[in-house]
Design a protein around this motif. Structure first.
Motif, PDB file in Angstrom:
ATOM      1  N   LEU A  15     -29.188 -16.999  -9.699  1.00 42.88           N
ATOM      2  CA  LEU A  15     -27.776 -16.590  -8.930  1.00 42.88           C
ATOM      3  C   LEU A  15     -27.864 -15.225  -8.373  1.00 42.88           C
ATOM      4  O   LEU A  15     -27.375 -14.757  -7.195  1.00 42.88           O
ATOM      5  CB  LEU A  15     -26.724 -16.659  -9.909  1.00 42.88           C
ATOM      6  CG  LEU A  15     -26.205 -18.025 -10.299  1.00 42.88           C
ATOM      7  CD1 LEU A  15     -24.835 -17.841 -11.235  1.00 42.88           C
ATOM      8  CD2 LEU A  15     -25.679 -18.616  -8.870  1.00 42.88           C
ATOM      9  N   LEU A  19     -27.814 -14.958  -4.244  1.00 45.17           N
ATOM     10  CA  LEU A  19     -26.300 -14.703  -3.688  1.00 45.17           C
ATOM     11  C   LEU A  19     -26.180 -13.026  -3.543  1.00 45.17           C
ATOM     12  O   LEU A  19     -26.411 -12.399  -4.434  1.00 45.17           O
ATOM     13  CB  LEU A  19     -25.065 -15.256  -4.770  1.00 45.17           C
ATOM     14  CG  LEU A  19     -25.284 -16.709  -5.007  1.00 45.17           C
ATOM     15  CD1 LEU A  19     -24.037 -17.084  -5.928  1.00 45.17           C
ATOM     16  CD2 LEU A  19     -24.718 -17.278  -3.625  1.00 45.17           C
ATOM     17  N   ALA A  24     -20.963 -12.959   0.326  1.00 44.49           N
ATOM     18  CA  ALA A  24     -19.958 -13.722  -0.733  1.00 44.49           C
ATOM     19  C   ALA A  24     -18.557 -13.189  -0.475  1.00 44.49           C
ATOM     20  O   ALA A  24     -17.564 -14.086  -0.175  1.00 44.49           O
ATOM     21  CB  ALA A  24     -20.237 -13.720  -2.023  1.00 44.49           C
ATOM     22  N   ILE A  28     -15.443 -15.030   1.755  1.00 43.64           N
ATOM     23  CA  ILE A  28     -14.108 -14.982   0.767  1.00 43.64           C
ATOM     24  C   ILE A  28     -12.755 -14.512   1.736  1.00 43.64           C
ATOM     25  O   ILE A  28     -11.766 -15.119   1.925  1.00 43.64           O
ATOM     26  CB  ILE A  28     -14.076 -14.543  -0.580  1.00 43.64           C
ATOM     27  CG1 ILE A  28     -14.906 -15.610  -1.518  1.00 43.64           C
ATOM     28  CG2 ILE A  28     -12.914 -14.437  -1.285  1.00 43.64           C
ATOM     29  CD1 ILE A  28     -15.498 -14.961  -2.857  1.00 43.64           C
ATOM     30  N   ALA A  39     -11.835 -20.075  -5.421  1.00 37.68           N
ATOM     31  CA  ALA A  39     -13.086 -20.077  -5.456  1.00 37.68           C
ATOM     32  C   ALA A  39     -13.499 -19.400  -6.790  1.00 37.68           C
ATOM     33  O   ALA A  39     -14.242 -19.974  -7.742  1.00 37.68           O
ATOM     34  CB  ALA A  39     -13.845 -19.323  -4.424  1.00 37.68           C
ATOM     35  N   VAL A  40     -12.829 -18.184  -7.105  1.00 36.26           N
ATOM     36  CA  VAL A  40     -13.222 -17.625  -8.324  1.00 36.26           C
ATOM     37  C   VAL A  40     -12.630 -18.631  -9.703  1.00 36.26           C
ATOM     38  O   VAL A  40     -13.428 -18.357 -10.587  1.00 36.26           O
ATOM     39  CB  VAL A  40     -12.147 -16.230  -8.327  1.00 36.26           C
ATOM     40  CG1 VAL A  40     -12.390 -15.747  -9.896  1.00 36.26           C
ATOM     41  CG2 VAL A  40     -12.790 -15.348  -7.420  1.00 36.26           C
ATOM     42  N   VAL A  42     -12.882 -21.795  -9.793  1.00 31.32           N
ATOM     43  CA  VAL A  42     -13.867 -22.764  -9.756  1.00 31.32           C
ATOM     44  C   VAL A  42     -14.987 -22.240 -10.571  1.00 31.32           C
ATOM     45  O   VAL A  42     -15.720 -22.734 -11.491  1.00 31.32           O
ATOM     46  CB  VAL A  42     -14.070 -23.364  -8.622  1.00 31.32           C
ATOM     47  CG1 VAL A  42     -15.274 -24.241  -8.495  1.00 31.32           C
ATOM     48  CG2 VAL A  42     -12.785 -24.426  -7.926  1.00 31.32           C
ATOM     49  N   VAL A  43     -15.390 -20.993 -10.116  1.00 26.43           N
ATOM     50  CA  VAL A  43     -16.775 -20.387 -10.577  1.00 26.43           C
ATOM     51  C   VAL A  43     -16.394 -20.104 -12.231  1.00 26.43           C
ATOM     52  O   VAL A  43     -17.532 -20.397 -13.005  1.00 26.43           O
ATOM     53  CB  VAL A  43     -17.111 -19.072  -9.757  1.00 26.43           C
ATOM     54  CG1 VAL A  43     -18.213 -18.493 -10.433  1.00 26.43           C
ATOM     55  CG2 VAL A  43     -17.478 -19.420  -8.445  1.00 26.43           C
ATOM     56  N   VAL A  44     -15.472 -19.569 -12.492  1.00 28.25           N
ATOM     57  CA  VAL A  44     -15.010 -19.260 -13.937  1.00 28.25           C
ATOM     58  C   VAL A  44     -15.128 -20.507 -14.711  1.00 28.25           C
ATOM     59  O   VAL A  44     -15.795 -20.724 -15.837  1.00 28.25           O
ATOM     60  CB  VAL A  44     -13.934 -18.326 -13.855  1.00 28.25           C
ATOM     61  CG1 VAL A  44     -13.585 -18.276 -15.585  1.00 28.25           C
ATOM     62  CG2 VAL A  44     -14.140 -17.056 -13.447  1.00 28.25           C
ATOM     63  N   LEU A  46     -16.551 -23.459 -14.170  1.00 33.06           N
ATOM     64  CA  LEU A  46     -17.790 -23.970 -14.086  1.00 33.06           C
ATOM     65  C   LEU A  46     -18.868 -23.315 -15.137  1.00 33.06           C
ATOM     66  O   LEU A  46     -19.504 -23.879 -15.780  1.00 33.06           O
ATOM     67  CB  LEU A  46     -18.525 -23.791 -12.822  1.00 33.06           C
ATOM     68  CG  LEU A  46     -19.886 -24.497 -12.556  1.00 33.06           C
ATOM     69  CD1 LEU A  46     -19.938 -25.907 -12.856  1.00 33.06           C
ATOM     70  CD2 LEU A  46     -20.479 -24.221 -11.097  1.00 33.06           C
ATOM     71  N   LEU A  47     -18.756 -21.872 -15.014  1.00 30.34           N
ATOM     72  CA  LEU A  47     -19.418 -20.933 -16.177  1.00 30.34           C
ATOM     73  C   LEU A  47     -19.139 -21.444 -17.412  1.00 30.34           C
ATOM     74  O   LEU A  47     -20.008 -21.643 -18.351  1.00 30.34           O
ATOM     75  CB  LEU A  47     -19.358 -19.594 -15.862  1.00 30.34           C
ATOM     76  CG  LEU A  47     -20.214 -18.999 -14.609  1.00 30.34           C
ATOM     77  CD1 LEU A  47     -19.818 -17.530 -14.294  1.00 30.34           C
ATOM     78  CD2 LEU A  47     -21.576 -19.279 -14.792  1.00 30.34           C
TER      79      LEU A  47
END
Length: 59
Positions: A15, A19, A24, A28, A39-40, A42-44, A46-47
């Motif tokens: 990552l 990236l 990025a 955004i 997006a934030v 979804v990323v949190v 997913l992590l």
């Protein structure tokens, strides 16, 4: 170092190298504030999911 920690380390290294922060953030802001918030989130999420899967089942 066990396999799950090594996998996590490789994931974060991948990552960090693929990236770039400026690209990025520019994407955004170009897409809009609500897109950035989603997006934030979804990323949190997913992590969080990945870390919980790597830990395994809790007793």
């Amino acid at each position: 170092m066990n396999a799950s920690r090594l996998t996590l380390l490789f994931f974060f290294f991948a990552l960090a190298t693929t990236l770039t922060g400026c690209d990025a953030i520019a994407g955004i802001f170009k897409a809009g504030a609500y897109t950035g918030i989603i997006a934030v989130f979804v990323v949190v999420a997913l992590l969080f999911f990945i870390v919980n899967k790597m830990r395994g089942p809790r007793s």
